[in-house]
Design an enzyme around this catalytic site. Structure first.
Site, PDB file in Angstrom:
ATOM      1  CG  ASP A 197       4.294  14.923  25.886  1.00 12.84           C
ATOM      2  OD1 ASP A 197       5.011  15.790  26.416  1.00 12.84           O
ATOM      3  OD2 ASP A 197       4.237  13.755  26.250  1.00 12.84           O
ATOM      4  CB  ILE A 201      -0.991   0.046   1.195  1.00 15.62           C
ATOM      5  CG1 ILE A 201      -0.261  -0.154   2.518  1.00 15.62           C
ATOM      6  CG2 ILE A 201      -2.106  -0.969   1.031  1.00 15.62           C
ATOM      7  CD1 ILE A 201      -1.130   0.154   3.725  1.00 15.62           C
ATOM      8  N   GLY A 248      10.674   6.321   2.225  1.00 17.88           N
ATOM      9  CA  GLY A 248      12.095   6.391   2.473  1.00 17.88           C
ATOM     10  C   GLY A 248      12.601   5.265   3.360  1.00 17.88           C
TER      11      GLY A 248
END
Ligand SMILES: *[C@@H]1O[C@H](CO)[C@@H](O)[C@H](O)[C@H]1NC(C)=O
Ligand SMILES: *[C@@H]1O[C@H](CO)[C@@H](O)[C@H](O)[C@H]1NC(C)=O
Ligand SMILES: *[C@@H]1O[C@H](CO)[C@@H](O)[C@H](O)[C@H]1NC(C)=O
Ligand SMILES: *[C@@H]1O[C@H](CO)[C@@H](O)[C@H](O)[C@H]1NC(C)=O
Ligand SMILES: *[C@@H]1O[C@H](CO)[C@@H](O)[C@H](O)[C@H]1NC(C)=O
Ligand SMILES: *[C@@H]1O[C@H](CO)[C@@H](O)[C@H](O)[C@H]1NC(C)=O
Ligand SMILES: *[C@@H]1O[C@H](CO)[C@@H](O)[C@H](O)[C@H]1NC(C)=O
Ligand SMILES: *[C@@H]1O[C@H](CO)[C@@H](O)[C@H](O)[C@H]1NC(C)=O
Ligand SMILES: *[C@@H]1O[C@H](CO)[C@@H](O)[C@H](O)[C@H]1NC(C)=O
Ligand SMILES: *[C@@H]1O[C@H](CO)[C@@H](O)[C@H](O)[C@H]1NC(C)=O
Ligand SMILES: *[C@@H]1O[C@H](CO)[C@@H](O)[C@H](O)[C@H]1NC(C)=O
Length: 858
Positions: A810, A671, A675
């Site tokens: 965060d 799919i 990289g």
């Protein structure tokens, strides 16, 4: 005889005239009908070729059958008004088109409707500037409010409308202009609405001449200067609103003479001085001066205002007592005098008529007890008295008010206990009771207050156990019970509160083992169990939570520290537990006896570790999943929530074998390529879908196993020998990124040649899918923004309903978009650092998602 003949002649001439005119009128009206669109098919039913125009619905004629009025207000009409033909109606005096969806420009042809006395185009969707209408000298009522007009309004048109009675042009996005001095000459005006239409500078001199005014509003503008004393001449005013400007000075002397005032709102200005002018305004129904710089006492006379229903004076510098009889006369709705320096007690009778919805007195210096009367105030929705010096017992029945949504009593010296009455508090979402002297036990009946999202009882003297029924609180997100005298074991059932994200039970006397169910909280972000008497081993399930706050220190825990908690062990989260031992020689923990170590060398073959772990694979994916989860929850109720894969328990058992995975790594399942490797969608025999990422080890690019895949592999893109860095980095990231938004990594499968990472599959969700399918070579700003907002919404969803600010620690580029999985892919598309998102939630609005980003050079 002759006279009769002449009369007959005249009559027949007139009737000829009117029938000709009537045909013209029909043409005009049928033309109007055909230019407008509406969803109500009945509306124009009577507008047909046979009916007399004077019987058309919404049309009125004079005695000569000439159309004088068209009233099609609130009829869901859209389209552009044909003023060119409409203004040919010779007797037209009144056009009422308010509350529709009319659009386009209002054409200059409107200038031909010279007999108009009443024009209502308010509440529509027009665009462009409003044309000059100076020829419409007979105008009496002009409603153009909230109609989308922009540019500069033709104020000078008003000069010739000397008979104007009502003028409403507020809520339009005009260009910034001074307050129109033209209105000062309109001596007959009784209604002037100029709020929210970008007026600046000072009010014109002469406003005090408009003595017929009963209604005057110019709120939400940019007006400055001292509030003009002239206003005190407007004796007929019953409504005066000028909130949200920058007026300075005092409430003018003489305002006391405006005794007809019922609605007075001067909030959000810079007014100073005291409120003494208000004490004669005995007809006030609503009095609002919040967010100013007012000082002095609240006039005691306000307590005698017989019609007062709303009083809002928060954020000033008021001192002294709240008039004790305030709100006791009429159907009182709310008081908000928060954030002042008020002393004395809470007036007892504001809910006397049983209509009060909000009692807000937070952050003052009030003392005394909470009047017991509020325990009977069934209408009460918001009860907030925090940060005062209130004492005595909280009336028990307050806890059971059926409509109360928030009870905020924190930071007082209140005693008493939370009563079993709470079983009827079906609307109660938040309890803030921190820092009081509450005692007693948490009643078992709390389990019936099923709307609870936030419970903060910290820093009190509450004792006993956490009731077993707490697991019924499916919406509970935050549970703060720290610094009390609670004991017993932490109930296993707490694990059923599947919305919990923030738990603090520290500084109590909880004993027994930590229930392993705590490890199954799907959304947990913060867990503090420190300073208790908890014993036994750390449940393995806890090791798989990734929390931004984790503290088990100062308990009596024993046994080996799970390897996944090594980091926590280093940062002190496990200190003060002398019975803990370490397998990995962590400083300050004794080494575990050899037998408890685990078999180590599993690298050679296949390791499947059932990790419920995290990776912000795609914040968008998470958002979509959350959204889907929410939609599902809405569709199917609680049942489907339980079945969602968010339940960590199911991860402990893998429902597939490595063979099944390996067989599926083939071209037709591919799919995505990127990289760092190829991604396959694997559908298991049980129908479950997984995403599998395949990374070749870089030192063996030549030897490819045909049975797996024949597509070119990407290993060679990443120079440097050794085992795939990508793989290591990813596994590393999984154990170091700390966040509640999880994409589950089910297992990793490694061989000498390559590595597989098996994730849960997010349909259409991943950013990568998006990039891939849209074949965009770079992320444009809109997309970036969308993604960040998506992330923010996802987080907001997790924190839904929080009353207090939630600032998410965060959310930053490094863990939203730039984890090790996505980074190389984004780099593929020529983009490096992308987005920073902040989620700031405050008590009034919901989410503010701020984003910024940049494209890295190169
Ligand atoms: C015209 O409207 C009237 C009133 O609604 C109705 O009675 C009549 O049937 C309509 N005529 C036609 C031709 O539709
Ligand atoms: C317009 O018609 C509606 C409905 O018949 C009526 O309620 C309203 O008062 C009319 N408006 C004017 C300004 O005549
Ligand atoms: C418009 O009509 C709807 C019903 O058709 C009604 O509920 C609403 O109150 C009306 N609005 C105004 C401003 O008259
Ligand atoms: C706005 O215009 C509508 C008619 O479209 C009118 O009924 C209403 O009173 C106006 N509102 C104000 C505040 O002037
Ligand atoms: C007002 O009316 C006078 C005379 O009818 C006319 O000359 C003048 O231009 C009008 N003013 C405006 C601003 O249109
Ligand atoms: C202010 O006017 C704009 C249109 O210009 C409108 O969308 C907005 O709702 C208005 N604000 C208020 C508080 O009515
Ligand atoms: C207000 O009215 C007074 C008396 O009628 C008049 O002298 C004065 O000029 C008016 N002020 C303005 C600004 O129109
Ligand atoms: C105050 O008025 C300005 C200008 O109309 C508007 O942009 C702003 O949203 C208003 N502030 C509040 C809190 O309503
Ligand atoms: C208030 O009205 C009274 C009586 O009409 C008048 O004498 C007095 O001057 C007015 N006060 C102010 C401050 O305008
Ligand atoms: C409590 O009120 C005082 C002023 O009375 C204020 O300075 C302080 O910030 C408030 N504390 C909180 C937590 O709101
Ligand atoms: C956990 O709670 C204790 C006691 O309330 C507190 O001192 C400690 O700072 C908390 N731990 C963390 C990590 O905030």
């Amino acid at each position: 005889m002759f006279a009769t003949f002449r009369l007959l002649l005249l009559l027949s001439f007139l009737s000829l005239l009117t029938s000709a005119q009537s045909e013209d009128q029909r043409q005009i009206l049928l033309n109007l009908k055909s230019t407008l669109h509406n969803s109500n098919s009945k509306l124009f039913h009577s507008w047909n070729a046979t009916n007399s125009v004077c019987t058309f619905l919404g049309v009125t004629c004079n005695s000569l059958n000439s159309v004088t009025e068209i009233n099609l207000s609130n009829q869901t009409l859209s389209g552009v008004l044909p003023f060119d033909s409409l203004c040919k109606l010779p007797s037209l005096q009144k056009l009422v088109f308010g509350y529709n969806y009319l659009n386009g420009k209002v054409s200059e042809d409107i200038r031909n409707c010279v007999k108009l006395q009443y024009l209502d185009l308010g509440n529509n969707l027009f665009s462009g500037p409003f044309p000059d209408i100076s020829p419409l000298k007979q105008m009496q009522y002009l409603f153009l409010n909230k109609s989308g007009f922009s540019g500069t309004f033709p104020w000078q048109s008003l000069l010739n409308m000397t008979g104007l009675l009502q003028l409403s042009v507020g809520d339009n996005p005009f260009d910034l202009t001074p307050f129109p001095k033209e209105v000062v000459s309109l001596k007959n005006l009784n209604w002037l609405y100029l709020s929210n239409c970008t007026l600046g500078w000072k009010l014109p001199v002469g406003l005090g001449n408009l003595t017929e005014l009963t209604e005057l509003e110019f709120s939400d503008n940019f007006l400055t200067g001292d509030f003009p004393a002239e206003i005190v001449n407007l004796r007929k005013l019953w409504q005066l609103e000028f909130f949200n400007n920058s007026f300075t000075g005092k409430i003018p002397t003489g305002l006391r003479n405006l005794t007809k005032l019922e609605l007075l709102d001067g909030s959000m200005n810079k007014l100073e001085g005291d409120l003494s002018e208000l004490k004669y305004l005995t007809n006030l129904v609503s009095l609002q001066f919040f967010e100013n710089d007012l000082s002095g006492e609240i006039p005691v006379e306000i307590g005698e205002f017989k019609r007062l229903e709303a009083l809002s004076l928060y954020r000033n510098r008021l001192i002294g007592p709240i008039p004790q009889k305030v709100g006791s006369w009429a159907k009182f709705d709310y008081i908000d005098v928060s954030e002042n320096f008020l002393t004395g007690t809470i007036p007892p009778d504001m809910c006397k008529k049983g209509t009060m919805s909000a009692l807000l007195v937070l952050q003052n210096k009030l003392s005394g007890e909470i009047p017991a009367t509020y325990g009977d105030c069934l209408s009460l929705k918001r009860f907030r008295v925090s940060n005062n010096s209130l004492s005595g017992a909280v009336p028990l029945s307050i806890w059971g008010l059926p409509n109360v949504e928030i009870i905020d009593i924190e930071m007082n010296q209140l005693s008493g206990s939370i009563s079993s009455d709470i079983k009827t508090a079906k609307a109660l979402g938040s309890i803030f009771a921190r820092q009081n002297r509450l005692s007693g036990e948490i009643p078992e009946e709390i389990s019936m207050a099923t709307s609870l999202v936030i419970v903060d009882l910290s820093e009190n003297q509450i004792f006993g156990n956490i009731p077993e029924g707490i697991g019924e609180l499916k919406q509970l997100g935050s549970l703060h019970l720290q610094s009390n005298k609670l004991s017993g074991s932490i109930p296993e059932s707490l694990g059923s509160c599947n919305s919990l994200n923030d738990v603090d039970l520290s500084r109590n006397s909880f004993s027994g083992e930590i229930p392993s169910s705590l490890g199954s909280f799907p959304a947990l972000n913060s867990l503090n169990l420190s300073e208790n008497k908890l014993s036994g081993e750390i449940p393995k399930s806890l090791a798989f939570l990734r929390l931004s706050l984790f503290d088990l220190s100062y308990n009596r825990l024993t046994g080996p520290i799970p390897q996944a908690l090594t980091l926590e062990a280093y940062n002190g989260s496990l200190s003060g537990n002398p019975g803990l031992c370490s397998v990995d020689a962590i400083n300050s923990f004794p080494r575990c006896p050899a037998s408890s170590g685990m078999s180590k060398d599993m690298r050679a073959l296949i390791i499947c570790f059932a990790v419920a772990s995290i990776l912000l694979l795609s914040c968008l994916g998470v958002y979509l999943q959350l959204k889907r989860r929410k939609e599902d929850a809405e569709k199917y109720g609680e049942r489907s929530l339980k079945e969602e894969t968010w339940d960590v328990k199911s991860f402990h058992v893998l429902s597939f074998s490595e063979g099944e995975i390996l067989d599926s790594i083939k071209q037709e399942n591919l799919i995505g390529k990127g990289g760092s490797g190829n991604v396959y969608r694997v559908t298991l025999s049980n129908g479950k879908e997984l995403a599998v990422k395949h990374i070749w080890n870089t030192d063996v690019p030549a030897r490819r196993k045909n049975s797996w895949s024949s597509t070119p592999m990407l290993g060679n893109k990443h120079g440097g020998g050794g085992k795939s860095k990508e793989f290591d980095a990813e596994v590393q990231a999984l154990s170091s990124i700390r966040h509640v938004n999880v994409v589950k990594l089910f297992c990793s499968i490694t061989s000498e040649d390559s590595s597989l990472l098996v994730y849960e599959y997010l349909p259409n969700g991943s950013l990568w899918d998006r990039l891939h399918t849209s074949r965009k070579m770079e992320l444009d700003w809109e997309t970036r923004y969308e993604i960040a907002v998506g992330a923010a919404k996802g987080l907001e969803y997790l924190h839904h309903g929080c009353e207090k600010p939630v600032i998410h620690r965060d959310v930053k580029s490094s863990n939203i978009l730039l984890d090790e999985f996505l980074k190389p892919r984004i780099a593929d598309f020529g983009l490096a650092k992308v987005i920073q998102a902040n989620v700031v939630k405050d008590s009034s609005t919901h989410v503010i998602a701020g984003t910024h980003g940049y494209i890295a050079p190169g």
